[in-house]
Design a protein around this motif. Structure first.
Motif, short mmCIF file in Angstrom:
data_model
loop_
_atom_site.label_atom_id
_atom_site.label_comp_id
_atom_site.label_asym_id
_atom_site.label_seq_id
_atom_site.Cartn_x
_atom_site.Cartn_y
_atom_site.Cartn_z
N ARG A 486 53.08 37.90 36.88
CA ARG A 486 51.69 37.77 36.46
C ARG A 486 50.73 37.99 37.63
N LYS A 487 51.22 37.74 38.83
CA LYS A 487 50.39 37.95 40.02
C LYS A 487 50.08 39.42 40.23
N ILE A 488 50.80 40.28 39.51
CA ILE A 488 50.53 41.70 39.65
C ILE A 488 49.51 42.15 38.61
N THR A 489 49.51 41.49 37.47
CA THR A 489 48.61 41.94 36.41
C THR A 489 47.30 41.16 36.40
N GLU A 490 47.27 40.05 37.10
CA GLU A 490 46.05 39.24 37.13
C GLU A 490 45.75 38.83 38.56
N PRO A 491 44.47 38.56 38.82
CA PRO A 491 44.15 38.13 40.18
C PRO A 491 44.84 36.80 40.51
N ASP A 492 45.19 36.64 41.76
CA ASP A 492 45.86 35.44 42.23
C ASP A 492 44.92 34.23 42.07
N PRO A 493 45.30 33.24 41.26
CA PRO A 493 44.42 32.09 41.03
C PRO A 493 44.03 31.40 42.34
N GLU A 494 44.93 31.43 43.30
CA GLU A 494 44.63 30.77 44.57
C GLU A 494 43.48 31.48 45.29
N LEU A 495 43.57 32.82 45.30
CA LEU A 495 42.51 33.61 45.94
C LEU A 495 41.18 33.36 45.24
N ILE A 496 41.21 33.24 43.93
CA ILE A 496 39.99 33.02 43.16
C ILE A 496 39.41 31.64 43.48
N SER A 497 40.27 30.62 43.50
CA SER A 497 39.72 29.27 43.71
C SER A 497 39.24 29.10 45.15
N GLN A 498 39.90 29.79 46.09
CA GLN A 498 39.42 29.72 47.47
C GLN A 498 38.02 30.29 47.60
N ASN A 499 37.72 31.27 46.76
CA ASN A 499 36.45 31.97 46.89
C ASN A 499 35.50 31.66 45.74
N LYS A 500 35.63 30.47 45.19
CA LYS A 500 34.85 30.10 44.03
C LYS A 500 33.36 30.23 44.31
N ALA A 501 32.96 29.78 45.50
CA ALA A 501 31.53 29.81 45.84
C ALA A 501 31.00 31.24 45.83
N VAL A 502 31.80 32.15 46.40
CA VAL A 502 31.37 33.55 46.47
C VAL A 502 31.26 34.15 45.06
N ILE A 503 32.25 33.83 44.23
CA ILE A 503 32.25 34.36 42.87
C ILE A 503 31.09 33.78 42.07
N ASP A 504 30.87 32.48 42.23
CA ASP A 504 29.74 31.85 41.52
C ASP A 504 28.42 32.48 41.92
N GLU A 505 28.28 32.74 43.21
CA GLU A 505 27.06 33.36 43.70
C GLU A 505 26.90 34.74 43.07
N PHE A 506 27.99 35.45 42.96
CA PHE A 506 27.99 36.78 42.34
C PHE A 506 27.52 36.67 40.89
N HIS A 507 28.04 35.66 40.18
CA HIS A 507 27.62 35.44 38.79
C HIS A 507 26.14 35.16 38.71
N ARG A 508 25.65 34.37 39.65
CA ARG A 508 24.24 33.99 39.62
C ARG A 508 23.34 35.19 39.84
N CYS A 509 23.80 36.12 40.68
CA CYS A 509 22.94 37.23 41.08
C CYS A 509 22.82 38.32 40.02
N PHE A 510 23.85 38.45 39.21
CA PHE A 510 23.83 39.56 38.26
C PHE A 510 23.74 39.05 36.83
N GLU A 511 23.11 39.84 36.03
CA GLU A 511 22.97 39.45 34.64
C GLU A 511 23.48 40.60 33.77
N LEU A 512 24.28 40.25 32.79
CA LEU A 512 24.76 41.26 31.85
C LEU A 512 24.28 40.87 30.47
N LYS A 513 23.81 41.83 29.73
CA LYS A 513 23.51 41.53 28.34
C LYS A 513 23.78 42.75 27.47
N GLU A 514 23.92 42.48 26.21
CA GLU A 514 24.15 43.58 25.30
C GLU A 514 22.92 44.42 25.19
#
Lengths: 688, 407
Positions: A486-514
């Motif tokens: 599963r580590k090949i088909t999905e991002p490594d959960p550890e890498l994601i949780s280590q960088n939660k702040a960066v990802i959250d900031e990314f979410h905050r900065c961009f907006e997607l809508k239909e």
């Protein structure tokens, strides 16, 4: 003895420090044997483990020593029992000596085959090489390794070493590691031993070549620089896709008593004349027709033969160009490698000189290749230098096929800088993207994860696993994808949780809508499955594509389950076959969250509840139901205070869950400040 | 369709192939609408062999080349060739100054044939005699050749449903102000009716594309008239560039690129993080071209043969009906798989494209290649904001020299 059969001894370290990776060792070794049972049924495999408390091998009986090395299976033709033995490796309790184990394995191969089967005898050592080796009776350890390597060479034996070190902070002496690595290196120099270092369970699955493919040259001959200057080269395949096995069609016509039935199905083609459908046209009366518009042009095989391009076998240099002129995306196919003819010093020097000159000047060579005489298509490709950094491996070239004009479609796309400013990221967004690219790093400090040569194809792994399961129980369901894969088909959960702040900031900065301009009916990507519409010429492909995306919502979700409430909620929210689903989804989700918070034991469900709450919040914004969420959040926080569940309130505060503000949903009655201060205001109360 | 035996043995349902292969399920219906006014013959550009080439010749040679590609690659597409501003008229509506070029054994809008290509190649020789050039919008006359041309083209495209076919009009002209010599009310009136005609066609799902020919010293001013006809606004208008070619070869090259419709392989959801998925389109820019499929013919009559495929049991010789199950021999047993099980095995991920992380470009070696590449370009068509995220990540990667890894 079958000429091509391989004799292999698996030498596996099962000592205490290996226990963590043994599940993967079991998987990769059983995969190896499984594939042998399909592709090379006559191969013979023996199994040695070391680091066990017990000792069982012939050498210990004959000469003494060689303790804690166990022969679990003598060299025998591969079978299902071996697969099973490999799936239940013993867990050893002693720090084993890998040199002892290698000698035991070598002894088995010598006793079994003697001088025969040269080049087809292989040892495979799998260890973390973290335990000290014993001092030999005479001479140094290095002398001992040299002697063993000498023996291997004399008997035409090869060895693969896989050194697994998942965590660097193994509680072992650095000195021992260094010494062991030095000894293993000595093997590489003195015999045909290949050493691979592996640092993750996923890579371990890919580190052992589970299918043996003997290298075959596709070309041996001159590389013509000019009519006067020719270099002798050999060309091999460097990469080649391992395809999903082609399964045969099954026929149940043979009587069950027939033990020799093949159960295969032959496909038969009959060509019939259009005028008389009962008349079959014999092969010699058939002629090939090529379409040209609505017309079909018959061309006989004699004619085809006459105008067929029949080039002579050759590899010719056309010229050189700057490497920046050859785009990476021009590469058309799998890759070949050009090496100088082995043992031909002049050729080795010439290839090396050319490779180094190309590298130094950032150039590449363009060559025209006809691998075999009469091969219908000549290919033009690019040679890029592969300068070796090891002194015992000569330089070589990689060869990639380039497209012809017919193979390129020049669609035009607007340059990103010409797109309207509304699509351009602002400074803050760019910064967030920079951070994301920097932090989701798959090669931190030079340690690359998911290296292509160590990453197995999850589909193939799953197929062979499924095959083994089904061989025991024919009607078994397809097993889920292995966690390590599963580590090949999905991002490594550890890498994601280590960088939660960066990802959250990314979410905050961009907006997607239909896209609001799109009609509801044609809106598909985010929401619904299309009903076979044919928009944009995508047709059936599009339908399948969407199926894959919305694969989870294909089964119409009617209630929110315990397994994956967020997914169920989203699936229900996106149902378009009735207006009641949105409300039902919201209501169900609220109940689910309450249940989780109420039934939590020391906050064990808080994380899941939070996830649900976040999903609910998002859903309510999307569906313009801010009041539903805001009321619920008030209610929930109050409930927590009353029921003495303040820890959940704090948990929410620490994750900055706020009310939905006017800014996010126009229908909301809450201003942005109020939304933000909601949790903060509650906090002092919660601490009462 | 006849079955090519080689084709049958290919893996029928390989999900990877889906991503890789371009499947054109719709055909294209295309009208080449060529201005044949005297201006197209009097304006020239130099070519490689020092001869001057007229704009008319540029257009004709592009179309000829395009027909040759079409007949091999996309032979089910239907095309019509229509000149306007002609002396003679030939069209079903009997409109003035419009001439639909065709050859026998072919409808006016039909698949290209060898004969069409052959006769169109010699059009220049016969043009002045049989068709002739004459500007069709003159002061004092009510004739409007552009209006007529659009009307004829639209009528040609009436065939077939807009749902199953993509309908396009490719308009070649070097006149940026077709009503320039008309004054006052008449001009306004002509402009209005022509624009309405174009809008009607567009409402029917026909796209009108302009391929303006121009010279460096005499720019094609799209805002004079055509911006309205094409519905260009704001940024689209500034982005619209006329074909400025010094040389004939450049111009032909540019025309060729524009005439090709960008065909998507498919639209994908690119999962960046759990919460953010953007929309991207994929395109096959580099793919090996093969000589096309073959059809078996009876060499005596040259008529196509019907291919019957039958499954025969290798043990008994009996005919097997229906879709057989598949098996793999393992441990001396036949392990059976249904097609459903096989596709379940192959479905190892939730989405078609999911970001795993980023690697330095140096990790991507020259030998890391198996198949031709697929071009990925963002789209805001359904999910607004996709392009912005894509651009930001793209710029970051360029700057930091990283490549994304996705599954």
């Amino acid at each position: 003895m079958a000429r091509n059969k391989e004799g292999l001894v698996l030498v596996l370290d099962v000592g205490p420090t290996m226990h963590a990776v043994l599940p993967e060792v079991e998987k990769v070794c059983s995969m190896l044997v499984q594939k042998k049972m399909i592709f090379s049924k006559n191969d013979e495999v023996g199994l040695v483990v070391f680091g066990t408390k017990d000792t069982n091998n012939e050498l210990t009986n004959e000469v003494g020593g060689y303790e804690h090395v166990m022969v679990l299976r003598n060299i025998k033709v591969v079978d299902g029992n071996l697969v099973e033995a490999l799936q239940q490796l013993p867990r050893g309790s002693i720090h084993g000596d890998f040199i002892d184990a290698v000698v035991v394995g070598m002894d088995m191969l010598i006793k079994k085959y003697g001088q025969t089967n040269k080049g087809k005898k292989r040892l495979c050592l799998l260890t973390n090489a973290a335990s000290p080796t014993k001092d030999p009776y005479d001479g140094t350890k290095e002398d001992q390794v040299n002697t063993i390597a000498e023996q291997m060479r004399a008997h035409g034996m090869k060895m693969d070493c896989i050194v697994v070190r998942v965590t660097q902070d193994l509680d072992v002496d650095k000195k021992i590691l260094e010494e062991n690595d030095y000894l293993l290196n000595a093997f590489s120099y003195k015999s045909s031993t290949k050493t691979v270092h592996v640092d993750s369970p996923t890579s371990l699955l890919g580190a052992l070549r589970t299918r043996n493919i003997s290298p075959v040259t596709i070309y041996r001959g001159d590389f013509e620089m000019s009519s006067k200057m020719k270099i002798k080269v050999w060309v091999y395949k460097k990469t080649s896709e391992e395809k999903f096995p082609t399964l045969k069609k099954y026929s149940d016509k043979a009587p069950p008593t027939d033990n020799f039935a093949t159960h295969e199905i032959k496909v038969d083609y009959e060509y019939k004349s259009i005028e008389d459908p009962n008349k079959s046209v014999p092969p010699e009366q058939r002629i090939k027709g090529y379409r040209y518009g609505p017309q079909v042009v018959p061309i006989s095989s004699a004619e085809l033969e006459a105008f067929k391009f029949k080039p002579e076998k050759s590899v010719k240099l056309l010229g050189f160009t700057d490497d920046s002129n050859i785009m990476r995306h021009y590469y058309m196919r799998d890759v070949n490698i050009f090496i100088a003819e082995p043992g031909n010093t002049k050729a080795i020097v010439a290839v090396s000189a050319l490779a180094r000159a190309l590298k130094e000047m950032n150039k590449v060579a363009i060559v025209r290749c006809v691998w075999r005489r009469g091969q219908g298509n000549a290919v033009v490709g690019v040679l890029t230098p592969n300068v070796s950094d090891k002194h015992h491996i000569p330089d070589s070239f990689y060869f990639n096929v380039l497209p012809f004009a017919e193979d390129i479609r020049e669609f035009q796309f607007p340059s990103f800088s010409n797109l309207p400013s509304s699509m351009q990221p602002n400074e803050q967004q760019q910064e967030a993207a920079d951070k994301l690219v920097q932090m989701l790093d798959l090669a931190p400090t030079g340690k690359e994860v998911l290296r292509p040569d160590l990453t197995p194809n999850p589909v193939l792994e799953r197929f062979y696993h499924c095959l083994e399961v089904k061989s025991k129980q024919q009607d078994a369901a397809v097993p889920p994808l292995d966690e390590t894969l599963r580590k090949i088909t999905e991002p490594d959960p550890e890498l994601i949780s280590q960088n939660k702040a960066v990802i959250d900031e990314f979410h905050r900065c961009f907006e997607l809508k239909e896209n609001p301009k799109l009609k509801k009916s044609s809106r598909r990507l985010l929401k619904e499955k299309p009903t076979g519409s044919n928009e944009e010429g995508l047709g059936s492909v599009a339908v399948q594509a969407i199926d894959a995306i919305e694969y989870t919502s294909r089964v119409k979700v009617e209630k929110i389950g315990d397994l994956d409430p967020v997914q169920d909620f989203e699936a229900m929210m996106s149902r378009r076959d009735g207006t009641e689903w949105v409300n039902k989804a919201i209501q169900d989700m609220k109940n689910k969250i309450f249940d989780m918070v109420e039934n939590s034991f020391e906050g064990d469900t808080y994380h899941k509840a939070l996830e649900c709450l976040v999903a609910l919040r998002k859903g309510c914004i999307l569906e313009q139901e801010p009041k539903q969420f805001n009321d619920f959040l008030h209610h929930l926080v109050k409930f927590c205070q009353e029921k003495d569940l303040k820890s959940f309130g704090e948990y929410l505060a620490s994750h900055e869950i706020t009310l939905i503000s006017k800014k996010e949903a126009p229908d909301s009655e809450i201003s942005e400040e109020d939304a933000k201060s909601f949790i903060v205001k509650r906090e002092p109360k919660a601490e009462n | 369709m006849d079955i090519d035996p080689d084709d049958v043995f290919r893996d029928d349902e390989d999900p990877e192939n889906e991503l890789f292969q371009e499947r054109d399920s719709t055909k294209e219906m295309l009208v080449y609408l060529v201005d044949a006014s005297p201006k197209m013959f009097s304006t020239t550009c130099p070519s490689e062999d020092q001869k001057d080439v007229t704009h008319f010749q540029v257009a004709v040679s592009c179309i000829a080349q395009s027909l040759r590609t079409q007949i091999i690659n996309r032979s089910y597409d239907e095309v019509a060739i229509c000149f306007f501003n002609t002396r003679e008229r030939k069209n079903l509506q009997d409109s003035n100054n419009v001439y639909v070029f065709n050859v026998p054994e072919r409808e006016e809008l039909d698949r290209p044939t060898a004969r069409l290509i052959k006769e169109f190649d010699s059009i220049e020789e016969s043009f002045s005699k049989e068709i002739g050039s004459k500007y069709g919008i003159l002061p004092g006359f009510r004739d409007n050749s552009l209006y007529n041309a659009l009307w004829v083209a639209q009528a040609l495209l009436r065939k077939g449903s807009a749902k199953t076919a993509e309908k396009r009009i490719l308009l070649f002209t070097n006149e940026d102000d077709p009503f320039g010599n008309i004054k006052g009310m008449t001009k306004m009136d002509m402009t209005r009716t022509t624009l309405q005609r174009a809008k009607d066609a567009q409402d029917l799902g026909i796209s009108i594309e302009l391929l303006p020919l121009t010279r460096p010293d005499d720019e094609f001013n799209v805002s004079l008239f055509y911006a309205d006809l094409l519905g260009l606004e704001g940024t689209n208008l500034t982005q619209f560039k006329a074909l400025v070619g010094e040389r004939f070869e450049d111009m032909k090259d540019q025309l060729r690129k524009r005439m090709f419709r960008k065909r998507k392989i498919r639209r994908l959801k690119f999962i960046i993080t759990d919460a953010i998925s953007i929309e991207v389109n994929t395109y096959a820019l580099v793919r090996p071209t093969n000589p096309g499929t073959i059809t078996w013919l009876d060499s005596v009559t040259n008529l196509p043969l019907k291919t019957d495929r039958s499954f025969i049991c290798a043990d008994t010789g009996a005919l097997v009906q229906g879709t057989p199950k598949l098996f793999q021999t393992y441990k001396n047993e036949s392990i059976m798989f249904s097609t459903d099980e096989l596709s379940e095995i192959k479905r190892v991920s939730t989405g078609p494209l999911r970001l795993l992380g980023f690697k330095p470009l140096s990790c991507l070696k020259d030998y890391h290649n198996l198949k031709p590449s697929t071009f990925v370009f963002p789209s805001d068509e359904e999910v607004v904001g996709s392009t912005c995220i894509f651009i930001a990540l793209h710029r970051s990667m360029l700057r930091l020299k990283r490549c994304p890894l996705s599954f």
